[in-house]
Each structure stands twice: as structure tokens, then as C-alpha cells.
Motif scaffolding. Structure first.
Motif, PDB file in Angstrom:
ATOM      1  N   UNK A  65       0.834  -1.208   0.000  1.00 56.87           N
ATOM      2  CA  UNK A  65       0.000   0.000   0.000  1.00 56.87           C
ATOM      3  C   UNK A  65       0.858   1.243   0.000  1.00 56.87           C
ATOM      4  N   UNK A  66       0.478   2.175  -0.845  1.00 58.46           N
ATOM      5  CA  UNK A  66       1.216   3.419  -0.956  1.00 58.46           C
ATOM      6  C   UNK A  66       2.413   3.349  -1.884  1.00 58.46           C
ATOM      7  N   UNK A  67       2.777   2.131  -2.306  1.00 66.78           N
ATOM      8  CA  UNK A  67       3.916   1.973  -3.217  1.00 66.78           C
ATOM      9  C   UNK A  67       3.491   1.423  -4.572  1.00 66.78           C
ATOM     10  N   UNK A  68       2.475   0.606  -4.588  1.00 73.14           N
ATOM     11  CA  UNK A  68       2.004  -0.019  -5.830  1.00 73.14           C
ATOM     12  C   UNK A  68       0.634   0.539  -6.196  1.00 73.14           C
ATOM     13  N   UNK A  69       0.389   0.639  -7.482  1.00 70.60           N
ATOM     14  CA  UNK A  69      -0.945   0.950  -7.967  1.00 70.60           C
ATOM     15  C   UNK A  69      -1.323  -0.064  -9.043  1.00 70.60           C
ATOM     16  N   UNK A  70      -2.611  -0.303  -9.166  1.00 70.66           N
ATOM     17  CA  UNK A  70      -3.121  -1.216 -10.176  1.00 70.66           C
ATOM     18  C   UNK A  70      -4.109  -0.455 -11.047  1.00 70.66           C
ATOM     19  N   UNK A  71      -4.072  -0.725 -12.317  1.00 73.37           N
ATOM     20  CA  UNK A  71      -4.998  -0.081 -13.251  1.00 73.37           C
ATOM     21  C   UNK A  71      -5.311  -1.060 -14.373  1.00 73.37           C
ATOM     22  N   UNK A  72      -6.314  -0.731 -15.128  1.00 71.39           N
ATOM     23  CA  UNK A  72      -6.682  -1.589 -16.252  1.00 71.39           C
ATOM     24  C   UNK A  72      -7.192  -0.745 -17.406  1.00 71.39           C
ATOM     25  N   UNK A  73      -7.064  -1.297 -18.580  1.00 68.18           N
ATOM     26  CA  UNK A  73      -7.583  -0.675 -19.783  1.00 68.18           C
ATOM     27  C   UNK A  73      -8.428  -1.739 -20.480  1.00 68.18           C
ATOM     28  N   UNK A  74      -9.716  -1.665 -20.302  1.00 64.40           N
ATOM     29  CA  UNK A  74     -10.600  -2.693 -20.858  1.00 64.40           C
ATOM     30  C   UNK A  74     -10.636  -2.655 -22.381  1.00 64.40           C
ATOM     31  N   UNK A  75     -10.335  -1.518 -22.962  1.00 66.26           N
ATOM     32  CA  UNK A  75     -10.291  -1.436 -24.419  1.00 66.26           C
ATOM     33  C   UNK A  75      -9.095  -2.199 -24.979  1.00 66.26           C
ATOM     34  N   UNK A  76      -8.049  -2.331 -24.163  1.00 66.06           N
ATOM     35  CA  UNK A  76      -6.836  -3.028 -24.597  1.00 66.06           C
ATOM     36  C   UNK A  76      -6.704  -4.410 -23.975  1.00 66.06           C
ATOM     37  N   UNK A  77      -7.701  -4.808 -23.188  1.00 69.49           N
ATOM     38  CA  UNK A  77      -7.630  -6.109 -22.504  1.00 69.49           C
ATOM     39  C   UNK A  77      -6.346  -6.242 -21.701  1.00 69.49           C
ATOM     40  N   UNK A  78      -6.052  -5.227 -20.919  1.00 68.16           N
ATOM     41  CA  UNK A  78      -4.801  -5.215 -20.188  1.00 68.16           C
ATOM     42  C   UNK A  78      -4.982  -4.691 -18.775  1.00 68.16           C
ATOM     43  N   UNK A  79      -4.148  -5.210 -17.898  1.00 68.45           N
ATOM     44  CA  UNK A  79      -4.085  -4.733 -16.520  1.00 68.45           C
ATOM     45  C   UNK A  79      -2.622  -4.458 -16.200  1.00 68.45           C
ATOM     46  N   UNK A  80      -2.405  -3.464 -15.353  1.00 72.03           N
ATOM     47  CA  UNK A  80      -1.049  -3.011 -15.082  1.00 72.03           C
ATOM     48  C   UNK A  80      -0.800  -2.964 -13.583  1.00 72.03           C
ATOM     49  N   UNK A  81       0.441  -3.161 -13.214  1.00 70.48           N
ATOM     50  CA  UNK A  81       0.862  -2.993 -11.831  1.00 70.48           C
ATOM     51  C   UNK A  81       2.070  -2.066 -11.842  1.00 70.48           C
ATOM     52  N   UNK A  82       1.858  -0.848 -11.359  1.00 68.51           N
ATOM     53  CA  UNK A  82       2.949   0.112 -11.244  1.00 68.51           C
ATOM     54  C   UNK A  82       3.561  -0.033  -9.863  1.00 68.51           C
TER      55      UNK A  82
END
Length: 124
Positions: A65-82
Motif C-alpha cells: 500500500x502506498x507503493x504499488x498501484x493497479x490499473x486496467x484498460x478494458x479497451x486493450x484487454x490489459x491490466x497493469x501494476x505500477x
């Protein structure tokens, strides 16, 4: 059949950042809950982060928490972990996973499909 493929792992110094990506094929990605898990040598696989199908809610392990973020782009069928402010204890193989039945995102047992994993190594 849903297939997941992670990318973006590598070697980074402590304090550095990495962005993991997970591409999905098959199924209806926008209806899947998506999660990231990791497994260090000699340890059990552990939950890292998850995001709801719409992307409106996300969840994190206390350790990131506070170091990682998660996001997704449903148009690209992708999920990301920053991942930022990385620590040596973040070293692990990171897996993305898809949860298709809506049973909950915190338990690895609820996930239906898994990627092959990508290695993240954080040097001190």
C-alpha cells in the motif's frame, strides 16, 4: 479459454520502479476481476493487488500500500501494476490472474486463469 501473459519484469535497484503489464485474450475481459499475486522462493503465493471489472475499486496488500498501484484498460484487454519504492523483499515471480465468477478478489483460490509469471528482482 482465457490466456494471460505478463511482461515488464526485470532487475531494479532498491527504491526504483517497474511497471508490469498483463495482456488477456479470450473471454470478456471487461467482466473479469483481475489480480496480481507474487511468489518468492520458498514462500507461498501471496496476494498483491486486485481491481474490479469496471476499474472503480482496487485492493492492495498492506505490504505494498502506498507503493504499488493497479490499473486496467478494458479497451486493450490489459491490466497493469505500477511498482514504486521497490524493496528487496518485493523480489518474486509476479503473476496476473483473472477472476470470472465474482466470488471475491482477495483469495488466489477464487481465480480461474493465471499467467506464467514474470520475475522481479530488487537488488539492495
Amino acid at each position: 479459454q482465457v490466456q494471460l501473459a505478463e511482461s515488464g519484469g526485470g532487475l531494479v535497484q532498491a527504491g526504483g520502479s517497474l511497471r508490469l503489464s498483463c495482456s488477456a485474450s479470450g473471454g470478456t475481459f471487461s467482466s473479469f476481476g483481475m489480480g496480481w499475486f507474487r511468489q518468492a522462493p520458498g514462500k507461498d503465493r501471496e496476494f498483491v493487488a486486485a481491481i474490479r471489472p469496471s476499474g472503480t475499486a482496487s485492493y492492495f496488500a498492506d505490504s505494498v500500500k502506498g507503493r504499488f498501484t493497479i490499473s486496467r484498460d478494458n479497451a486493450k484487454n490489459a491490466v497493469y501494476l505500477q511498482m514504486s519504492s521497490l524493496k528487496p523483499e518485493d523480489t518474486a515471480v509476479y503473476y496476473c490472474a483473472a477472476e470470472v465468477h465474482g466470488y471475491g478478489l482477495g483469495s488466489s483460490g477464487n481465480y480461474d486463469y493465471w499467467g506464467q509469471g514474470t520475475q522481479v528482482t530488487v537488488s539492495s
